[in-house]
Design an enzyme around this catalytic site. Sequence first.
Site, PDB file in Angstrom:
ATOM      1  N   ASP A 304       0.867  -1.166   0.000  1.00  0.00           N
ATOM      2  CA  ASP A 304       0.000   0.000   0.000  1.00  0.00           C
ATOM      3  C   ASP A 304       0.910   1.223   0.000  1.00  0.00           C
ATOM      4  O   ASP A 304       2.095   1.141   0.294  1.00  0.00           O
ATOM      5  CB  ASP A 304      -0.918  -0.020   1.227  1.00  0.00           C
ATOM      6  CG  ASP A 304      -2.183   0.795   1.016  1.00  0.00           C
ATOM      7  OD1 ASP A 304      -2.197   1.671   0.120  1.00  0.00           O
ATOM      8  OD2 ASP A 304      -3.153   0.571   1.746  1.00  0.00           O
ATOM      9  N   TRP A 305       0.330   2.362  -0.325  1.00  0.00           N
ATOM     10  CA  TRP A 305       1.122   3.569  -0.567  1.00  0.00           C
ATOM     11  C   TRP A 305       1.747   4.071   0.736  1.00  0.00           C
ATOM     12  O   TRP A 305       1.082   4.606   1.609  1.00  0.00           O
ATOM     13  CB  TRP A 305       0.249   4.625  -1.216  1.00  0.00           C
ATOM     14  CG  TRP A 305       0.194   4.555  -2.710  1.00  0.00           C
ATOM     15  CD1 TRP A 305       0.341   5.609  -3.575  1.00  0.00           C
ATOM     16  CD2 TRP A 305      -0.019   3.405  -3.553  1.00  0.00           C
ATOM     17  NE1 TRP A 305       0.242   5.170  -4.890  1.00  0.00           N
ATOM     18  CE2 TRP A 305       0.022   3.826  -4.906  1.00  0.00           C
ATOM     19  CE3 TRP A 305      -0.230   2.056  -3.296  1.00  0.00           C
ATOM     20  CZ2 TRP A 305      -0.153   2.963  -5.985  1.00  0.00           C
ATOM     21  CZ3 TRP A 305      -0.398   1.182  -4.372  1.00  0.00           C
ATOM     22  CH2 TRP A 305      -0.360   1.639  -5.698  1.00  0.00           C
TER      23      TRP A 305
END
Length: 880
Positions: A304-305
Site C-alpha cells: 500500500d502507498w
Amino acid sequence: MWLTPLLFVAASFVQAQDGNTTALFPNATYPGAVSPDPAAAELTAGTTSPPFYPSPWGSGSGSWADAYTKARAFVSQLTLIEKVNLTTGVGWEGERCVGQNGAVPRLGFRSMCMQDAPMGVRDTDFNSVFPAGVNVAATFDRGLAYARGQAMGAEHRGKGVDVQLGPVAGPLGRSPEGGRNWEGFSPDPVLTGIMMAQTIEGIQNAGVIACAKHYIGNEQEHFRQAPEAAGFNFTITDSLSSNIDDKTLHELYLWPFADAVRANVGSVMCSYNQINNSYGCQNSYLLNYLLKGELDFQGFVMSDWQAQHSGVGSALAGLDMSMPGDVLFDTGTTFWGTNLTVAVLNDTVPEWRLNDMAIRIIAAWYLVGRDNTSIPINFDSWTLDTYGYQHFVANEGYGLINEHVDVRAEHGKLIRQIGSASTVLLKNTNNALPLTGKEKLTAIFGNDAGGNPNGPNGCSDRGCDNGTLGMAWGSGSANFPYLVTPETAIQNEVLNNMGAVESITDNFASTQIASLAGRASVALVFVNADSGEGFINVDGNIGDRNNLTLWQGGDTLIQNVSALCNNTIVVVHSVGPVLLGNYSENPNITAILWAGVPGEQSGNSIADVLYGRVNPGAKLPFTLAATREDYGTDLLYLPNEGTDAPQVSFTEGVFIDYRSLDEAEIQPVYEFGYGLSYTTFTYSKLQVTRRDTGPYLSTTGLTSAAPSLASSPKNTSGYLFPSNITRIPLYIYPYLNSTDLETSANETDYDLPGFVPAGGQDGSPQPRIAAGGAPGGNPQLYDVLYQVDASITNTGSVTGEEVAQLYISLGGPYDPKVVLRGFQRLSIQPNMTANFHVDITRRDISNWDTATQNWVISNYTKTIYVGSSSRKLLLNSTLS
C-alpha cells in the site's frame, strides 16, 4: 490506499519486523462479547508473528504456466537495473497514475499504471461510478458481480490502466463502524470470497490486472499509520497491530483471499497495519508462508502507498513491488531503487529473489493479456486540465496529459440494474409498496434525496456528506459523470403519471417539514450514514464512524415526518449497519428499504423498486442489530496506554456479525440474509446427495530450486547513473550514485552483520506446505462432497427473485451455530417452482487444526439448513 502527503521518521532500510512487543492490552471488545475459543481469548499485546524464510518463488502452477514461460523469457533479457526498475515505483506524483513503476524502454515495456479504485477509475473524467462492494454483496448475484468487474476493468483498460487497485476483502467488516467496510463486500467470508472471485475474473477477463487488498487484518482506519494519527492529535510510534490467532485467521480473514488467489488474481496489496506486531508488508509469515506458500499465490505483492517500512527486510519477507516508491511522498527517498541495486550487488538480497519479483510482475501482465490489450495512458491523476506537466511534482514534461477519453459505454444500464438488485426491502406493511406514481401528493424529505449544492464532485475524494449518498469517501472514490438523485427520479416518475410532488431537502426545516408531512398521501424519507478512509475527517468521523446512528439528524427527520403521515416510507443509504430504533414496529412507517451506496444511477435505481418495475430480491449482507453493543466487537478509538503501537486483539475469534448475535442469543432487528419481496416463496423437497471422493491427502515433497537466470555482473561502474539522461527531480531511479556501494546507498546500515534472517537467502528446494499445493490451497479442499437441492416456489402473483441460502452447523464447541456456505439467486414466475442447487466442498465442512497446520473434518455432527435468511432456516438435514 492512503493518498495524502504526511511526514514520519523512516524505519531503517534493513529493519526486520518479525519481532515482538510486550504491553498490557485492555480488551477493546464489549464486556458481553462472545469468546468461547481459548486460542482467540488468550491473545495479548505480546502476540508475535513467527518468521518464515525463504520467500517462495513462483512456479507457474495452475493456470499460470504459459504466463510464467513468457515472463521468464522476458526477464532473462533484463539487466539488473531494469529488474530493479520494475519493482520500484517512480515516486508520488512522479507520473500520471497514482502509482507507476519504472519502464524498460530498451524492450518497449512502458511503466505500468496502478490506479484506484473499487468503484471506478479514480481522479479522471468520463468514467462511470459503480455501486459499492457492499451493494454487490446484497445482490447475492454472481453474474452481476462478474459483470460489474468486467465493466470496471474495461473502463480502466480504456484509460490505460494496467492494475486496478481492487477488489477489497480487507476490511472484512469485523466492526460495523469500520470506515472502509463499504469498499469490501460483507463480514461473512464466504459471501465476500465468492464476490471477490467473480469481480477478479471480470476485471482480468477485461484485460486488466486485479489487485486484492488490503492483506490482512486491516479492520479499522484509526491508527493505521502513525503520521496520519499525529495529524489528528494522536501520539503513537507505530501502526496499530491486529492480533489474530491462527484458527481465526484461516477460518475468517484469510478465507476470501484464498478465493481470490484461486481466481488467479494478479496482485495482492499488503496493508498498513501490523499483524501480530509485524508490519503487513514485511511480515514473512503472512507473505511467505501463508500467501505464497500455503495459498500458492503466483502473482506479485505490492505495498500500500507508504506501507513499506524496510528495504532488505521487506524484500526477503515477500514484497515484490514498492508503491509509490518513495519513503515519504514527494521526497525522492526510497527503500528500494538504488538501495535494492546495492543490496543485490553486495549479496544481501540474492538475485534469485529479485528475479522472482520481476517474473511475478511480468507473469501477471501476460496472464491477463496486457501484451494485447494495453492502451497508452490517456489521463492524469493530479489535474483534469488538458495540458500540464507529465511529472507533476517536478513541474517537468509539459504537454498533453488528459485526452478526456470517454470509457463509460453503456455501463449506466448495468449500474442502474445493480442498484435496484441490491436494494433490500426490510418492511412492507399491507403492501404499501410498490407505489403507482398516481398518489394524490407525494412528499420527498431529506438531505439524502437531493444533490450536493457544490455539485456531485464538490468535495475532494467525496469527503463530505452533502446530498444523497451515491459514494462514500477516500481513495475508493471516483468522479461522478452525473448523479441521478432520488428527488429527480421520483419527480420524473410522478410527473409522468400526472401526479403532484413536493420535496424538502433541508433536514432541519422543521416547520416546513411538518406542514408538508401533514398533507402528504405518501411521505418518502431519505436518510444516510457515511464513512471512508482515515485521511479525511468528516464531522468528527476520522474515516471510521463514531456511532451507528443516522447522519444529518436523520432520526429526528423520520420521527417528525412519521408522526404526521401514516404512510411514511424510509429509504436508508448507508455504508453498513445503522440503528433503526423502533421503526420496524412503528405503524406509521409502512415500508423500510436499505439502498446502500448505489453509485451514479442512485435515484433511478430506487425509483425502479419503489414503483414496481423491479421486484426487490436483495438480502442484507450484514446484520441490523438493535444496539451497537449487540455486535460484540468495536473499534479502538483511543490508543492503549503504555504501548508504542495501538493493540487490538481479536479475542472474539470467528464470532463477528450474525455469528456473534447467534452465539449470544441476541435477537436482531433484521438478520443477515434477510430481505422481502413483492411476492412470496415456499421451500420444500430438500435432497442431499453424497459424492464419492478420495481421501484428503496433505501436499508433500519439495519444491524446485529457485529458477536460475544469468547472474548480473558485479562491476559497479556498469550501474552508475547514465550521463545521457537528464535527472528529473524527486524521481526514483535504480542507478548507483557511486562505485562505492556504501556511499551509493541512501542508508548506511544495509550490510549490518547478522541482519539477514536465517534461510532468507536460501534458494534450494524447500518443503511443500501440507495445506498448499495449488493456487487457493490444497486442491482437494475444493472437492465436492455433497450436492444439495431444494424446491423454491413462487406462491404470489408477480414474478420475483429469491436468494435461497445454505447454512451449515459444523457442530463443534467453538463453532458458530451456523455459517453461510452457499446461495443462489433464482428468478421465478408466479406459481412456478425453481430448483435450488449448491455444492458442498471439503473446505465448507472443515476446521483449521493448529496442531497439524491443516484442514480437518471434525467428528462432530454436521447439519445443513436451507432458508431465506440466517434466522429463517426452513429445511434441514444431517450429513451422513
